[in-house]
Design a protein around this motif. Sequence first.
Motif, short mmCIF file in Angstrom:
data_model
loop_
_atom_site.label_atom_id
_atom_site.label_comp_id
_atom_site.label_asym_id
_atom_site.label_seq_id
_atom_site.Cartn_x
_atom_site.Cartn_y
_atom_site.Cartn_z
N MET A 18 0.81 -1.22 0.00
CA MET A 18 0.00 0.00 0.00
C MET A 18 0.85 1.27 0.00
O MET A 18 0.32 2.38 -0.15
N PHE A 19 2.18 1.15 0.19
CA PHE A 19 3.01 2.34 0.34
C PHE A 19 3.98 2.50 -0.82
O PHE A 19 4.28 1.55 -1.55
N ASN A 20 4.48 3.72 -0.95
CA ASN A 20 5.46 4.04 -1.99
C ASN A 20 6.86 3.88 -1.39
O ASN A 20 7.35 4.77 -0.68
N ILE A 21 7.50 2.74 -1.65
CA ILE A 21 8.78 2.43 -1.03
C ILE A 21 9.92 3.06 -1.84
O ILE A 21 10.04 2.82 -3.04
N ALA A 22 10.74 3.86 -1.17
CA ALA A 22 11.89 4.48 -1.83
C ALA A 22 12.78 5.08 -0.72
O ALA A 22 12.29 5.34 0.39
N PRO A 23 14.07 5.32 -1.01
CA PRO A 23 14.97 5.81 0.04
C PRO A 23 14.52 7.11 0.68
O PRO A 23 14.69 7.30 1.88
N GLU B 212 17.51 -4.50 7.45
CA GLU B 212 17.46 -3.16 8.02
C GLU B 212 16.63 -2.25 7.12
O GLU B 212 16.41 -2.54 5.93
N ILE B 213 16.27 -1.12 7.67
CA ILE B 213 15.29 -0.26 7.01
C ILE B 213 15.81 0.37 5.72
O ILE B 213 15.03 0.78 4.87
N ASN B 214 17.11 0.46 5.58
CA ASN B 214 17.67 1.09 4.38
C ASN B 214 18.29 0.08 3.42
O ASN B 214 19.01 0.46 2.49
N LYS B 215 18.02 -1.22 3.63
CA LYS B 215 18.67 -2.23 2.79
C LYS B 215 18.01 -2.34 1.42
O LYS B 215 18.69 -2.44 0.39
N TYR B 216 16.69 -2.33 1.38
CA TYR B 216 15.98 -2.48 0.10
C TYR B 216 15.25 -1.18 -0.21
O TYR B 216 14.59 -0.61 0.65
N THR B 217 15.36 -0.74 -1.45
CA THR B 217 14.93 0.61 -1.80
C THR B 217 13.72 0.65 -2.71
O THR B 217 13.35 1.70 -3.22
N ASN B 218 13.09 -0.49 -2.96
CA ASN B 218 11.87 -0.47 -3.76
C ASN B 218 10.91 -1.55 -3.27
O ASN B 218 11.31 -2.48 -2.56
N LYS B 219 9.66 -1.39 -3.65
CA LYS B 219 8.60 -2.27 -3.17
C LYS B 219 8.84 -3.72 -3.57
O LYS B 219 8.57 -4.65 -2.82
N HIS B 220 9.35 -3.91 -4.79
CA HIS B 220 9.56 -5.25 -5.31
C HIS B 220 10.56 -6.02 -4.45
O HIS B 220 10.32 -7.17 -4.05
#
Length: 1740
Positions: free
Chosen positions: A479-484, A503-511
């Motif tokens: 439901m959210f727009n995942i990005a750095p 960790e919260i900054n490991k993956y930078t996109n929803k996929h």
Amino acid sequence: MDFSPRFQVGDFSGYNMKMLLTLLLMIICSHVSVNQHSGPEYADVVFLVDSSDHLGIKSFPFVKTFINKIITSLPIEAHKYRVGLAQYNDGLHREFQLSTFESKGPMLNHLKKNFRFLGGSLRIGNTLQEVHKTYFSNGRDRRHFPPILVVLVSAESEDAVEEASEALRNDGVRIISVGMQGVSEETLRAMATDQFHYSLRTVRDLSKFSQNMTKILKDAAQYKEGAVNDILVEVCQGPSVADVVFLLDMSINGSWEDFDYLIEFLEESVTALDIKENCMRVGLVVYSNETKVINLLSSGINKSEILQDIQSLSPQAGKAYTGAALRKIRKEVFSVQHGSRKNQGVPQIAVLVTHSPSEDNVTKAAVNLRRQGVTIFTIGIEGASDAQLEKIASHPAEQYVSKLKTFSDLAAHNQTFLKKLRNQIIHTVSVISERTETLKSGCVDTDEADIYLLIDGSGSTQATDFQEMKTFLLEVVEMFNIAPQKVRVGAVQYADRWDLEFEINKYTNKHDVGKAIENIRQLGGNTNTGAALNFTLGLLQKAKRQRKNRVPCHLVVLTNGVSQDSILGPANRLREELIHVYAIGVKEANKTQLREIAGEEKRVYYVHDFDALKDIRNQVVQEICAEEACKEMKADIMFLVDSSGSIGHENFIKMKTFMKNLVRKSQIGGDRVQIGVIQFSDINKEEFQLNRYMSQGEISDAIDRMVHIGETTLTGSALTFVSQYFSPAKGARPNIRKFLILITDGEAQDIVKDPAVALRQEGIIIYSVGVFGSNVTQLEEISGRPEMVFYVENFDILQHIEDDLVFGICSPREECKRIEVLDVVFVIDSSGSIDHDEYNIMKDFMIDLVKKANVGKNHVRFGALKYADDPEVLFYLDNLGTKWEVISVLQNDQPMGGNTYTAKALGFSDHMFTEARGSRLHKGVPQVLIVITDGESHDADKLNATAKALRDKGILVLAVGIAGANAVELLAMAGSSDKYFFVETFGGLKGIFSDVSASVCNSSKVDCEIEKVDLVFLMDGSNSIHPDDFKKMKRFLASVVQDFDVSVNRVHIGAAQFSHTYRPEFALGTFIGKKEISFQIENIQQIFGYTHIGSALRQVGHYFQPDMGSRINTGTPQVLLVLTDGQSQDEVAQAAEELRHKGINIYSVGIGDVDDQQLVQMTGTADKKLTVHNFDELKKVKKRIVRNICTLGSQSNCFVDIVVGFDISTQQNGQTLLEGQSWMETYLQDILRTIRSLSGVSCEVGTETQVSVAFQVTNSMEKYSPKFEIYSENILNSLKDVTVKRPSLLNANLLSSLWGAFQNKSAARGKVVLLFSDGLDDDVEKLEQKSDELRKEGLNALITVALDGATNSNDLGDLLYIEFGKGFEYRTQLTLGMRDLGSRLSKHLVSVAERTCCCLFCKCIGGDGTVGDPGPAGKKGPPGFKGSEGYLGEEGIAGERGTTGPMGEQGTKGCYGAKGPKGNRGLNGQEGEVGESGIDGLNGEQGDRGLPGTKGEKGDEGAQGIPGERGIPGDHGAKGLCGDPGVPGFDSSIEGPKGLKGEHGRQGRRGWPGPPGTPGSRRKTAVHGQRGHTGPQGKTGIPGPDGLAGSLGLKGPQGPRGEAGMKGEKGSLGSKGPQGLPGPAGETGSQGRVGSQGNKGEPGDMGEKGAIGLRGPRGLLGDDGNLGYGSVGSKGAKGQEGFPGEIGPKGEVGDPGGPGETGPKGTRGKTGVKGAKGLPSFSTCELIQHVQDHSRKYPT
């Protein structure tokens, strides 16, 4: 009709040429005239009403009310509908002719005063003859106004009806027959035109049926007899497409009378359902000790037969075993083989009726049934266990559980149950998906946030439950727009220990975040939630520091048990850090602990089981998003409250409480939310208008003072009345969203649609809140869409919809919510006419636009320049990469002062739209220039040409003018009136912000995540679509094309058209490029005809074949977009299901009056269905359609785990693992990046097989714990600090440790060991043996990559001997230096995925493509233009040399190089001089040209629309006409109860044929005895016993139907049909796992398959494999090596491989293989074919 005249080429005379042209014109004109309209819109309708004794005087008011409603709902005018009315008994009694009244008012008055009951016998045939002469002998043009006769019948006619009916039909009259009570379907069918016959159980059902009559009349008016294949599919009435199974507790625990109540309840329910094969299917199952299936869904398609089965039910001895019954219906009833349509998107519903607690466990059985997608309603009576009912029912319990005190309450509950059922169907088909979309839209406002997921992975959670948890979290993240720089997500799993998953900054996109969640492996252990909270607190504090405490932080805790440590302390520390905690408990979770974790009750969620998590997903997400969505809540809200007599005092108080709660959750104030209230019944009463009260307390007090009115319900009148309250005169504010919340419990007695449409056209958003007494169809008419209606069982449930309503007001759906991909340049007037405060307002306006954008290098780029006498660049498009950088520069900017040279600034801005300055125009990214000015330009004569040059370049120019700006200049810049905006003051910028932002937003492209897709448009070209609308459809599709990268290697597009015929337009890949495809779409010509979507779906399937351009075999997603404006006249479900089974994603767009249920049957899910009211609204859903296609990545069902091991003999004690191994950070990183996901797996079309990687280090100082993770750029971080204690050795222990790294050894996941080695360090035979053991234990492949530096080259050569799983590449040793190592590994992994996930053991893969691809890479040259910026950098260097200049003369040369850039800057230096000359320029401007501009402004002042609203009271006239029916409604409600008693009496009359009343004594033991007991409630109690026998008489007429039922039993032979199903299943076995069912007959079946294709040989190998795993397993291995020997001449020697049992000889066999030179003549595929052709079939 096929017009294909042929003319011989020759010498045409002038006459012949004229004739030819005339003929062509005639053909074209006739074609257009025939097809321009879908059919007549209006008709002449005559109602013929049964007024005989069979109907009865007490039932007559129901008929009267029915006629009243129909007349009220129709548009009756001289040139629209005309209505006639007659009654009949043994003859015709005229009421009024078609031409008597031209409006509905006089008709309604006639009904009220003159329409009286007649009585008498019933002769329908005679009446039809009379009505033919009286009403249909003449009339209007039947082509435009077809005649329709609606016949209401209550019993069988005393004369024949066939002849008279046929005469009417032959004369063109369409007959609609409606039967009530005692008339047979045969009679109704004999009268009616084709399918227009309807059977109602009682006269009371007319009220509900009236809701469908408008559509039925429209369908009848457009009906064409003899049309080609017309109306082939059954028409379903209302939302009645579902599979419903009644599960009945028949254990003996009460009296026979109780059982009668249950039978009556079932009969009433089944009678009310629209049971047909393609509509409602009903299953019937009874149970006590044992479970018995009475009706399967496949046979539950005949209402009469089901009612007979209900009649034959009887109680069963024993106790209730509900759990066993639930298991049985899951396996045997809700199955595709037995009639379930779950694969077609049809709602699956189970209804449990029980009166006793279950003797067995019900929880697991109910969970498994719900997991299968079945919604469960439970009705508990008397002794039923409340706890069990709640555990069985779907979530939430208050919606799906009904508790009744006695069986006699079932009768009163029937209508409530039917409304619940209808509500559920609508909810599934239309509401859930749309509300989820609204929620997603609202969550866009949560632009930045940090979210951690804390997941309970303790041992108390089962594997399937853990998967449900992951699925829930996946859906939340979706439901959210995942990005750095936007929403970031991290995850922690815990049990008695914690594990940081990512960790919260490991993956930078929803996929990637989705794949990482899917990759989480359960820990197991106890539940220590407190420690996990503490650990996660540290992570959140770190995240807050990273983003400087600027974004909200959220923690979602998901647990299913009681924590064994303290949680209060950690929870309090989380709250002190202002972290919002959401506690979700399942099963055994402690609710007190959940409240301690969350701190607030509203953030606590509890469900009975894991499958219910999906039902609370939207609640959790809504709570997370509400803070940002409602931060600046602004709205004008009017409550329109039903205060009629039906509500009652207690419910009126509950309604006021509901309103006060909504007020409490709103931000009340003059600049925030204003609220007004109006009550209505038959009068309208203002309580207070919008601007009366400005605090929550004042509004709540005013609501408390409201006094109940009473009387009847005139909702339409109230809607007209409330419209005036949205005007400024009543306190409404301009440019503020306006909402109307209607609360009602009754059915409107006047028209509601027209006044509601008028409100919505004014931009007012209407939410309708109704309890079950209200008419849900009317509520949908009022709100316009089902998702805007909240329809609840009672007023107590109102509290559960408060948050949904508030969120809808905070964040209503917008056409475009976020600017996604765009290049925007601001051109800002910074002249002296703008003071500091005004300049700040302009900056705020631009900053608000920036906040609405997804700023980023690949998303939205901003540039800006300001100007006065000269332009000055603030920043270029590629200068600033984040939203806050852009905002900061704009905030710090100050005005320049000077004159206004707008044209000069526009001309200068042209260079900002170049690739060198960051523009992506060459990549197809839209370009927008926004110029903001407050005055006339000093170079106005150049404006037109300068702006046109920009527009011709493809740049959209939006001009915003303030105060002194000239409208003519604004128009010259923008190019059209809809692209410039003007306000009188700077403060007015806020008022136009929404319009400007919408223009900018709509011009942006969707951020498309998908790279490749095959997209086919399937267009409806049928008669019902007007040619103008067809053009709109084409323009819409052309605009969709613009949002995709249409090129050879990216998006391919095809198109086809259908009516009752199918026409391919162009195939996939035929045309490349947006312009070419748009041109082809524009040239498509409409074919006209009827609507046969099913046929079109079957034929369009060939587009998705490789020979037609489809890339389906390479894993490219396949998408079909269907656009239609009507209901298909053939069956669509099966054809659509076959396409979806092949991996084709179907999206449907319905325009206008469409069947939502049919659209869902096409798509398989409501999420892929969209509807709009008309063709003009298509543009509103364009971005949603594109976004859906762009985010296709459906969840993969195929997983491959890879353990990477290292065998490096040169490592020394104390070295780090990476020391001296540079290849790890270069080659290894590239290899893992290449294999991170696999495409092209045959059973995973359109999805990527998910690859997880773990490292195993066996020689580390400290124990290394392998952990599987998804690829990321820092995937090697876990290896960087590893220190080794000795060289690693490739021996049996190493292989064992690599196998031990697999935590999940499930056969459902592919398992591969990838070993980087410098050679064997153990005996090759031992390693071979160990390798073979791992293969048998479940390892799918062991692949080695040879490293450089081996001491013995033979060691590297021997690596091949321990490998397996590489297929035909088994002789190729992979080495680190191979250029294509990554692609080779990918092929091997795809083969593993094929075997593991698709059961495909052999696959031919084409060779590598030509190495011509680097050519396009050369095009990267253009970005080199950015070097110009680098040139400026050299200037800086030159400056440094200047400081050391004293060293020699060469320094001056350096300065000479830097002068070029400084020259550009010099423009700013010369501003002062230009300013002086600007003074002279002012003198030149002294002309009177500005005067006409001021006159224009006066014109604007004159454009006040307020007086126009006085026209609204004119609508009160319509209210007066509709007020008449109020009295008959009142009368009918008084006589209604008497009518009920009358019906029981008529049941007694049916008993006349049964004079032997003596069997009445069997009432105590027979079912029907009790039913006769209700007979005495009639006028005479004595005929009651006759009624008993009468019940037996009922079975008499049903006897013939029973014979039809016998034919149904013959249908049971169809049960053998499922046994035949494995045959065709075998053909598709390669794509599914049905083959596992065929194992019983495997030897014979597989032999046949062997003759057909690859599957045969696989079957044989399967048999041998079973034996080979025994003592002869080693032979199997050697046989595999000798296999190629069959091809070479030494193949003969290979056959007697008996001696192969000895190891040494086996090795020699390998050397023999090397000698076979014939192998190169066979390709891989030829080899397979050779084996198939020369294989023997062994006898079984």
